[in-house]
Motif scaffolding. Structure first.
Motif, PDB file in Angstrom:
ATOM      1  N   ARG A  22       8.360  12.783  -1.595  1.00 25.18           N
ATOM      2  CA  ARG A  22       6.711  12.922  -2.490  1.00 25.18           C
ATOM      3  C   ARG A  22       6.911  12.964  -3.684  1.00 25.18           C
ATOM      4  NH1 ARG A  22       3.727  14.914   2.543  1.00 25.18           N
ATOM      5  NH2 ARG A  22       3.253  12.999   3.942  1.00 25.18           N
ATOM      6  N   LEU A  23       8.266  13.544  -4.271  1.00 27.14           N
ATOM      7  CA  LEU A  23       8.284  14.259  -6.068  1.00 27.14           C
ATOM      8  C   LEU A  23       8.064  12.817  -6.703  1.00 27.14           C
ATOM      9  CD1 LEU A  23      11.510  16.263  -5.760  1.00 27.14           C
ATOM     10  CD2 LEU A  23       8.873  16.851  -6.966  1.00 27.14           C
ATOM     11  N   ILE A  24       8.947  11.445  -6.097  1.00 26.23           N
ATOM     12  CA  ILE A  24       8.651   9.562  -6.656  1.00 26.23           C
ATOM     13  C   ILE A  24       6.946  10.183  -6.732  1.00 26.23           C
ATOM     14  CG2 ILE A  24       7.615   8.742  -4.372  1.00 26.23           C
ATOM     15  CD1 ILE A  24      10.580   7.807  -7.232  1.00 26.23           C
ATOM     16  N   TYR A  25       6.068  10.123  -6.832  1.00 23.50           N
ATOM     17  CA  TYR A  25       4.339   9.784  -6.325  1.00 23.50           C
ATOM     18  C   TYR A  25       4.110  11.114  -8.077  1.00 23.50           C
ATOM     19  CZ  TYR A  25       4.180   8.942  -2.071  1.00 23.50           C
ATOM     20  OH  TYR A  25       4.749   7.830  -0.691  1.00 23.50           O
ATOM     21  N   VAL A  26       5.014  11.975  -8.485  1.00 24.64           N
ATOM     22  CA  VAL A  26       4.921  13.049  -9.948  1.00 24.64           C
ATOM     23  C   VAL A  26       6.138  12.204 -10.589  1.00 24.64           C
ATOM     24  CG1 VAL A  26       5.730  15.170 -11.414  1.00 24.64           C
ATOM     25  CG2 VAL A  26       5.041  15.033  -8.955  1.00 24.64           C
ATOM     26  N   GLY A  28      -0.066   2.781 -10.889  1.00 30.79           N
ATOM     27  CA  GLY A  28      -1.595   2.725 -10.187  1.00 30.79           C
ATOM     28  C   GLY A  28      -1.929   2.407  -9.136  1.00 30.79           C
ATOM     29  N   ILE A  29      -2.011   0.718  -8.731  1.00 26.26           N
ATOM     30  CA  ILE A  29      -2.653   0.381  -7.493  1.00 26.26           C
ATOM     31  C   ILE A  29      -1.831   0.656  -6.591  1.00 26.26           C
ATOM     32  CG2 ILE A  29      -2.250  -1.788  -6.501  1.00 26.26           C
ATOM     33  CD1 ILE A  29      -2.818  -3.088  -9.134  1.00 26.26           C
ATOM     34  N   LEU A  30      -0.371   0.939  -6.821  1.00 26.02           N
ATOM     35  CA  LEU A  30       1.077   1.613  -5.611  1.00 26.02           C
ATOM     36  C   LEU A  30       0.582   2.711  -5.250  1.00 26.02           C
ATOM     37  CD1 LEU A  30       4.392   0.069  -7.692  1.00 26.02           C
ATOM     38  CD2 LEU A  30       3.048  -1.298  -5.191  1.00 26.02           C
ATOM     39  N   LEU A  31       0.264   4.137  -6.107  1.00 26.97           N
ATOM     40  CA  LEU A  31      -0.489   5.260  -6.112  1.00 26.97           C
ATOM     41  C   LEU A  31      -1.431   5.226  -5.444  1.00 26.97           C
ATOM     42  CD1 LEU A  31       1.110   6.853  -9.555  1.00 26.97           C
ATOM     43  CD2 LEU A  31       2.222   6.846  -6.720  1.00 26.97           C
ATOM     44  N   LEU A  32      -2.535   4.518  -5.255  1.00 20.34           N
ATOM     45  CA  LEU A  32      -3.763   4.965  -5.035  1.00 20.34           C
ATOM     46  C   LEU A  32      -3.924   4.276  -4.058  1.00 20.34           C
ATOM     47  CD1 LEU A  32      -5.728   3.676  -8.343  1.00 20.34           C
ATOM     48  CD2 LEU A  32      -5.705   6.043  -7.412  1.00 20.34           C
ATOM     49  N   THR A  33      -3.245   2.947  -3.615  1.00 15.99           N
ATOM     50  CA  THR A  33      -2.950   2.794  -1.588  1.00 15.99           C
ATOM     51  C   THR A  33      -2.648   3.624  -0.759  1.00 15.99           C
ATOM     52  OG1 THR A  33      -0.438   1.864  -2.353  1.00 15.99           O
ATOM     53  CG2 THR A  33      -2.515   0.376  -2.706  1.00 15.99           C
ATOM     54  N   ARG A  34      -1.989   4.473  -1.615  1.00 13.68           N
ATOM     55  CA  ARG A  34      -1.078   5.889  -1.036  1.00 13.68           C
ATOM     56  C   ARG A  34      -1.997   7.036  -0.617  1.00 13.68           C
ATOM     57  NH1 ARG A  34       3.326   3.517  -3.008  1.00 13.68           N
ATOM     58  NH2 ARG A  34       5.768   3.879  -1.933  1.00 13.68           N
ATOM     59  N   VAL A  35      -3.077   6.946  -1.688  1.00 16.30           N
ATOM     60  CA  VAL A  35      -4.587   7.586  -1.601  1.00 16.30           C
ATOM     61  C   VAL A  35      -5.113   7.285  -0.646  1.00 16.30           C
ATOM     62  CG1 VAL A  35      -6.398   8.740  -3.089  1.00 16.30           C
ATOM     63  CG2 VAL A  35      -3.628   8.707  -3.772  1.00 16.30           C
ATOM     64  N   TRP A  36      -5.315   5.756  -0.389  1.00 16.90           N
ATOM     65  CA  TRP A  36      -6.518   5.194  -0.002  1.00 16.90           C
ATOM     66  C   TRP A  36      -6.261   5.389   1.700  1.00 16.90           C
ATOM     67  CZ3 TRP A  36     -11.095   3.762   1.202  1.00 16.90           C
ATOM     68  CH2 TRP A  36     -11.825   3.009   2.544  1.00 16.90           C
ATOM     69  N   TRP A  37      -4.369   5.473   1.860  1.00 16.17           N
ATOM     70  CA  TRP A  37      -4.137   5.344   2.970  1.00 16.17           C
ATOM     71  C   TRP A  37      -3.612   6.747   3.519  1.00 16.17           C
ATOM     72  CZ3 TRP A  37       0.681   1.707   1.995  1.00 16.17           C
ATOM     73  CH2 TRP A  37      -0.067   0.976   1.728  1.00 16.17           C
ATOM     74  N   ALA A  38      -4.092   7.916   2.822  1.00 21.99           N
ATOM     75  CA  ALA A  38      -4.116   9.287   3.191  1.00 21.99           C
ATOM     76  C   ALA A  38      -5.244   9.635   3.423  1.00 21.99           C
ATOM     77  CB  ALA A  38      -3.072  10.458   1.882  1.00 21.99           C
ATOM     78  N   ILE A  39      -6.315   9.135   2.762  1.00 21.10           N
ATOM     79  CA  ILE A  39      -8.059   9.890   3.226  1.00 21.10           C
ATOM     80  C   ILE A  39      -8.448   8.872   4.539  1.00 21.10           C
ATOM     81  CG2 ILE A  39     -10.206   9.449   2.419  1.00 21.10           C
ATOM     82  CD1 ILE A  39      -9.095   9.040  -0.704  1.00 21.10           C
ATOM     83  N   ARG A  40      -7.600   7.613   4.713  1.00 22.27           N
ATOM     84  CA  ARG A  40      -8.336   7.423   5.751  1.00 22.27           C
ATOM     85  C   ARG A  40      -7.525   7.681   7.285  1.00 22.27           C
ATOM     86  NH1 ARG A  40      -7.400   1.208   6.587  1.00 22.27           N
ATOM     87  NH2 ARG A  40      -8.857   1.700   8.494  1.00 22.27           N
ATOM     88  N   LYS A  41      -6.724   7.910   7.181  1.00 27.01           N
ATOM     89  CA  LYS A  41      -5.626   9.202   8.391  1.00 27.01           C
ATOM     90  C   LYS A  41      -6.343  10.596   8.806  1.00 27.01           C
ATOM     91  CE  LYS A  41      -0.996   9.964   9.672  1.00 27.01           C
ATOM     92  NZ  LYS A  41       0.608  10.369   8.991  1.00 27.01           N
TER      93      LYS A  41
END
Length: 197
Positions: A150-154, A184-197
């Protein structure tokens, strides 16, 4: 759904295509077609590090949206190519700018912020490349391996910031805005999925 043989062919094609930018840089340099080959190689390796980083980040969203689970088999190779071009980019900086004078390199890293963030991004890529094998996944365990990667997100925002500052110094904002939007889009999609989960 692709068959294992088709996936194998696709991996081979991507392997060759990912080498094409390097071969082009080498060809143009050797044939003397460049005004400033050192600048061209430094910028080219840096650009392709960012391109491949974005492609690697796009694998998971594309797989989830399309249902093409075979895409996951391409991610490791794309990630390793990201590191490969990042290593070439760093090597050109250390070699052409500082002639392997590590002390002078450190001064430059600490002095110029855009180099600082780029250097940090490269250093963070190293453990990801070193732990990319199946053996390392088993040694670390699946959860610890996932947390490490997940360091890739940094790394992605740092790589973009490095790119932005470099281009902004030349008043070129078109590419930074484009890649900032993609990252931004690639990272925000992951944030969105994490929130939904």
């Amino acid at each position: 759904m692709l068959s294992p043989k088709q996936v194998s062919w696709l991996k081979g094609a991507i392997f060759v295509l990912a080498l094409a930018p390097l071969l082009r840089m080498a060809y143009l340099t050797v044939t003397g077609q460049l005004v400033d080959p050192l600048e061209f190689i430094t910028r080219g390796t840096g650009d392709w590090t960012l391109y491949l980083l974005c492609i690697t980040l796009a694998v998971t969203p594309l797989r989830r949206l399309s249902g093409w689970n075979w895409l996951i088999k391409l991610r490791r190779m794309l990630g390793l190519y990201t590191f490969f071009y990042g290593l070439l980019h760093f090597t050109t900086f250390l070699w052409f700018d500082h002639f392997f004078d590590v002390q002078e390199m450190w001064k430059d890293v600490l002095k110029r912020p855009f180099i600082t963030v780029g250097f940090i991004a490269f250093v963070l890529l190293i453990p990801l490349a070193l732990t990319s094998t199946n053996g390392m996944i088993k040694r670390l365990g699946g959860k610890r391996w996932q947390w490490l990667h997940r360091l890739i997100y940094v790394i992605a925002p740092l790589a973009f910031l490095h790119f932005w500052w470099m281009k902004a110094g030349k008043h070129n904002f078109t590419q930074p805005i484009l890649f900032g939007s993609i990252v931004g889009i690639l990272l925000l999609t992951r944030v969105w999925w994490a929130i939904r989960k």
